[in-house]
Scaffold this motif. Structure first.
Motif, short mmCIF file in Angstrom:
data_model
loop_
_atom_site.label_atom_id
_atom_site.label_comp_id
_atom_site.label_asym_id
_atom_site.label_seq_id
_atom_site.Cartn_x
_atom_site.Cartn_y
_atom_site.Cartn_z
N ASP A 23 47.36 -39.27 19.53
CA ASP A 23 46.05 -39.37 18.86
C ASP A 23 46.02 -38.50 17.61
O ASP A 23 45.55 -38.92 16.55
CB ASP A 23 44.92 -38.95 19.82
N VAL A 24 46.52 -37.28 17.76
CA VAL A 24 46.53 -36.35 16.62
C VAL A 24 47.47 -36.86 15.54
O VAL A 24 47.18 -36.77 14.34
CB VAL A 24 46.93 -34.93 17.09
N ALA A 25 48.62 -37.41 15.95
CA ALA A 25 49.60 -37.90 14.99
C ALA A 25 49.01 -39.00 14.11
O ALA A 25 49.29 -39.06 12.90
CB ALA A 25 50.84 -38.42 15.71
N LEU A 26 48.18 -39.85 14.69
CA LEU A 26 47.54 -40.90 13.90
C LEU A 26 46.67 -40.30 12.80
O LEU A 26 46.68 -40.77 11.66
CB LEU A 26 46.69 -41.81 14.80
N ASP A 27 45.92 -39.27 13.14
CA ASP A 27 45.05 -38.63 12.15
C ASP A 27 45.87 -37.89 11.09
O ASP A 27 45.61 -38.01 9.89
CB ASP A 27 44.10 -37.65 12.84
N VAL A 28 46.87 -37.13 11.55
CA VAL A 28 47.67 -36.33 10.62
C VAL A 28 48.46 -37.23 9.67
O VAL A 28 48.45 -37.03 8.44
CB VAL A 28 48.63 -35.40 11.39
N LEU A 29 49.12 -38.24 10.22
CA LEU A 29 49.90 -39.15 9.38
C LEU A 29 48.99 -40.03 8.53
O LEU A 29 49.39 -40.46 7.44
CB LEU A 29 50.81 -40.02 10.25
N GLY A 38 56.19 -30.55 12.80
CA GLY A 38 55.52 -29.25 12.89
C GLY A 38 54.04 -29.34 12.57
O GLY A 38 53.21 -28.70 13.21
N ASP A 39 53.71 -30.18 11.58
CA ASP A 39 52.29 -30.38 11.22
C ASP A 39 51.53 -31.02 12.38
O ASP A 39 50.40 -30.64 12.69
CB ASP A 39 52.19 -31.29 9.99
N ILE A 40 52.18 -31.98 13.01
CA ILE A 40 51.55 -32.67 14.14
C ILE A 40 51.39 -31.72 15.32
O ILE A 40 50.34 -31.69 15.99
CB ILE A 40 52.38 -33.92 14.53
N ALA A 41 52.40 -30.92 15.58
CA ALA A 41 52.33 -29.94 16.68
C ALA A 41 51.18 -28.96 16.46
O ALA A 41 50.40 -28.69 17.37
CB ALA A 41 53.66 -29.20 16.80
N ALA A 42 51.08 -28.45 15.23
CA ALA A 42 50.02 -27.48 14.92
C ALA A 42 48.64 -28.10 15.12
O ALA A 42 47.74 -27.47 15.69
CB ALA A 42 50.18 -26.97 13.49
N VAL A 46 49.97 -27.44 20.08
CA VAL A 46 51.15 -27.23 20.90
C VAL A 46 52.29 -26.74 20.00
O VAL A 46 52.17 -26.77 18.78
CB VAL A 46 51.59 -28.53 21.63
N VAL A 47 53.37 -26.30 20.62
CA VAL A 47 54.53 -25.88 19.84
C VAL A 47 55.40 -27.09 19.54
O VAL A 47 55.32 -28.13 20.22
CB VAL A 47 55.35 -24.80 20.58
N ARG A 48 56.25 -26.96 18.53
CA ARG A 48 57.12 -28.08 18.14
C ARG A 48 57.97 -28.57 19.31
O ARG A 48 58.21 -29.77 19.45
CB ARG A 48 58.04 -27.65 16.98
N ARG A 49 58.42 -27.63 20.13
CA ARG A 49 59.27 -27.99 21.27
C ARG A 49 58.57 -29.00 22.18
O ARG A 49 59.20 -29.90 22.75
CB ARG A 49 59.68 -26.73 22.04
N THR A 50 57.26 -28.83 22.34
CA THR A 50 56.50 -29.74 23.19
C THR A 50 56.49 -31.15 22.60
O THR A 50 56.67 -32.14 23.31
CB THR A 50 55.05 -29.24 23.36
N VAL A 51 56.28 -31.24 21.28
CA VAL A 51 56.29 -32.55 20.62
C VAL A 51 57.66 -33.21 20.78
O VAL A 51 57.77 -34.38 21.15
CB VAL A 51 55.92 -32.42 19.13
N TYR A 52 58.71 -32.43 20.53
CA TYR A 52 60.06 -32.99 20.64
C TYR A 52 60.42 -33.31 22.09
O TYR A 52 61.28 -34.16 22.34
CB TYR A 52 61.08 -32.02 20.04
#
Length: 202
Positions: A23-29, A38-42, A46-52
């Motif tokens: 959901d956040v990625a849709l807004d950020v992108l 990293g932008d999406i994680a922030a 969450v931390v980048r590791r969680t996204v990956y």
């Protein structure tokens, strides 16, 4: 008292985190198609590791967003097409049902023109085919213009809806009515008919 297995609760939590990231990625992108993981994680908190952990690469994330969009848009089209009304009326119904979520997936148009274009194009194939078939039906019945092949004409009309959905986030919103009328005009529907169809929507 019913105890929920720890693994079940953990899996549910992971799924919720995954959905939140999407959901956040849709807004950020949507705001910046070049945004990184990293932008999406922030933005998701969450931390980048969680996204990956959920999406090993940015391409995996984009693929998942596209698959989600295809599922949603295919369902919307099926609802709009259920009555088998005239092609132009079906198009209007599709846009009306799509509009509330159109802004969410407008980023796919931008990403489709970038490095992930081939992957996104392939995944969006089912939606492209449905719209091309509808436009071809309209061309065969004489309600849509025939100056372009159905697949190209449908993409032009479909694209303008997302363009207007994107501009609708600005200080001067345009709205669903304008998107509907403009897309119908591109499809070759006379202006008076386009306006009448748009104004028939609740």
């Amino acid at each position: 008292m019913v105890l929920v297995p720890a693994e079940s609760a953990r899996a549910r939590s992971m799924n919720e985190t995954r959905d939140r990231i999407l959901d956040v990625a849709l807004d950020v992108l949507g705001d910046d198609p070049d945004a990184g993981m990293g932008d999406i994680a922030a933005a998701a908190g969450v931390v980048r590791r969680t996204v990956y952990g959920h999406f090993p690469s940015r391409l995996d994330l984009v693929r998942t967003l596209t698959e989600r969009a295809v599922t949603e848009m295919t369902a919307v089209f099926a609802e709009a097409n259920a009555s088998r009304a005239e092609a132009d009326a079906t198009w209007v119904e599709f846009i009306a049902r799509l509009w509330p979520v159109a802004h969410r997936y407008r980023v796919l148009l931008a990403l489709r023109r970038g490095e992930y274009g081939e992957a996104i194009h392939g995944l969006l194939g089912p939606v492209d085919e449905l719209l091309a078939d509808l436009v071809k039906r309209g061309q065969d019945s004489g309600v849509f213009a025939q100056h372009l092949p159905a697949d190209i004409l449908s993409q032009l009309a479909y694209g303008v809806v997302f363009t207007i959905a994107d501009s609708d986030r600005s200080n001067i919103p345009v709205g669903a009515r304008a998107a509907t009328i403009t897309s119908l005009l591109i499809l070759g529907v006379p202006e008076t008919r386009a306006i009448a169809l748009a104004d028939d929507q609740p």
